[in-house]
Motif scaffolding. Sequence first.
Motif, short mmCIF file in Angstrom:
data_model
loop_
_atom_site.label_atom_id
_atom_site.label_comp_id
_atom_site.label_asym_id
_atom_site.label_seq_id
_atom_site.Cartn_x
_atom_site.Cartn_y
_atom_site.Cartn_z
N PRO A 1 0.80 -1.23 0.00
CA PRO A 1 0.00 0.00 0.00
C PRO A 1 0.83 1.28 0.00
O PRO A 1 0.26 2.37 0.01
CB PRO A 1 -0.79 -0.11 1.30
CG PRO A 1 0.18 -0.79 2.23
CD PRO A 1 0.93 -1.78 1.36
N ALA A 2 2.20 1.16 -0.03
CA ALA A 2 3.01 2.38 -0.07
C ALA A 2 2.82 3.09 -1.41
O ALA A 2 2.76 4.32 -1.47
CB ALA A 2 4.49 2.05 0.17
N GLY A 3 2.73 2.29 -2.48
CA GLY A 3 2.59 2.85 -3.82
C GLY A 3 1.46 2.18 -4.59
O GLY A 3 0.63 1.50 -3.99
N ASP A 4 1.47 2.32 -5.91
CA ASP A 4 0.32 1.84 -6.67
C ASP A 4 0.60 0.59 -7.52
O ASP A 4 -0.13 0.28 -8.44
CB ASP A 4 -0.28 2.96 -7.52
CG ASP A 4 0.75 3.57 -8.47
OD1 ASP A 4 1.87 3.02 -8.57
OD2 ASP A 4 0.43 4.59 -9.10
N VAL A 5 1.70 -0.13 -7.23
CA VAL A 5 1.93 -1.43 -7.88
C VAL A 5 1.28 -2.48 -6.99
O VAL A 5 1.74 -2.73 -5.87
CB VAL A 5 3.44 -1.74 -8.03
CG1 VAL A 5 3.64 -3.15 -8.58
CG2 VAL A 5 4.11 -0.71 -8.92
N TYR A 6 0.19 -3.08 -7.48
CA TYR A 6 -0.54 -3.98 -6.59
C TYR A 6 0.07 -5.38 -6.57
O TYR A 6 0.40 -5.96 -7.60
CB TYR A 6 -2.03 -4.07 -6.99
CG TYR A 6 -2.79 -4.74 -5.87
CD1 TYR A 6 -3.04 -4.04 -4.69
CD2 TYR A 6 -3.17 -6.08 -5.94
CE1 TYR A 6 -3.67 -4.65 -3.62
CE2 TYR A 6 -3.80 -6.70 -4.87
CZ TYR A 6 -4.05 -5.98 -3.73
OH TYR A 6 -4.66 -6.59 -2.66
#
Length: 439
Positions: A302-307
Amino acid sequence: MSTPASRGAAATPALRDERSSELYRRALDVMPGGVNSPVRAMRAIGRDPLFIVRGEGAELLDVDGNRYVDYVCSWGPLIHGHAHPEILAAVLAAAERGTTFGAPTEAEVELAAEVARRMPAVPMLRMTSSGTEATMSALRVARAATGRDAIVKFAGAYHGHVDGLLAQAGSGLATQAIPASAGVPAAAAAATTVVPWNDPDALVAALRERPPAAIVAEPYPANMGLVPPQPGFLALLREQADAAGALLVFDEVISGFRVSPGGAQELEGVTPDLTILGKVIGGGLPAAAYGGRRDLMELVAPAGDVYQAGTLSGNPLAVAAGLAALRMLDEPAYLRLATMTERLAEDLRRAAGMRAVQVQHVPGLLTVFFSEEPVRSYADAAACDLDAYAAWCRGLLARGVYAPASQFEAWFPSLAHTEEQLIATVEAAAGAFADLAAG
Ligand SMILES: *Cc1c(COP(=O)(O)O)cnc(C)c1O
């Protein structure tokens, strides 16, 4: 300790395998090819698989009561051998507290910190349950970070059964001579450029033709048999990745925590952007990880948008086993494993006598190639005398040595292998070589 190897090299001993054969017949009815992972089927050495009932240290016991000195060691995770008491104790203690929570635990923080301590290039990581997942996820990060889709990989390298990476993969695929898997979308394969290992010109040309998101490499490729990099080749990967604006991803699923405290990247002094880990990191339970530069790993949700996610990722049993395994791997342990591998390689070379055999090794890994010349690429590995390897390997099994049932694999000596077992191994090897000469 008496293994079948101590019976000597007079005639090829027969392997009693009635119970394994019976189980294999039943398995074929309920599982594709009778196994849960292809290389276990032993087709490359022209025999049926042996069903295992237990492992003790460096020994395997099969359902027919045969004992073997084990050089497969589950294909890499068992650097401490089978059923190591400290790993068992850690797993049992963790299991008593609950097998999975779907919530974070302290041990996960400790494992990530232990990895960071050993690998300065991995200050941050994400755990998965298999090396395949870790590779797939690392490539997603590389694509997100660069805005590119293409990937460069090397012929004969295996990075798990990731769609786009099954082009000319090694291991099971090479063994079965399947050029690429059925069922892989054409688009996924088209995004991959496959370059011959140890070929600087081909690498440079490939990068120029289509700058990729990442160059993915096993720094010590061990899935076409062990084919170490030529001097300077890994440094060239680093330099060329930078020049092309691509990330360098080292797949250290095998080499990480086996060849040195900090993997091949430590031994070779080449720093990747992302590292893929597996096998030893799970201590014999299902665990793997990908990690690397903080700015890259912070792209991951959830730190960035790469799931990327996993129900059992970082699960307490695997993390406990992995931590216990890593904590026993101090400098003296690595020195011992490296010395043992070196000696085993030399002794196998001597056992081969005049036969055209190359024993290639790095600390903790070796492969016996039936070749006149050193093996430097997948093409070289594929050109070896595979029938001779198969016959030799069957001879080893019959003498109580369980070696990889394919030349496109590495042997995995462990810290549990004893002096006696090593001597028995070399005797068995000499006997199996003698059979070839006679046959
Ligand atoms: C075993 C392996 C993988 C795949 O790991 P799994 O846990 O089997 O999915 C990836 N890369 C390398 C180099 C491996 O040897």
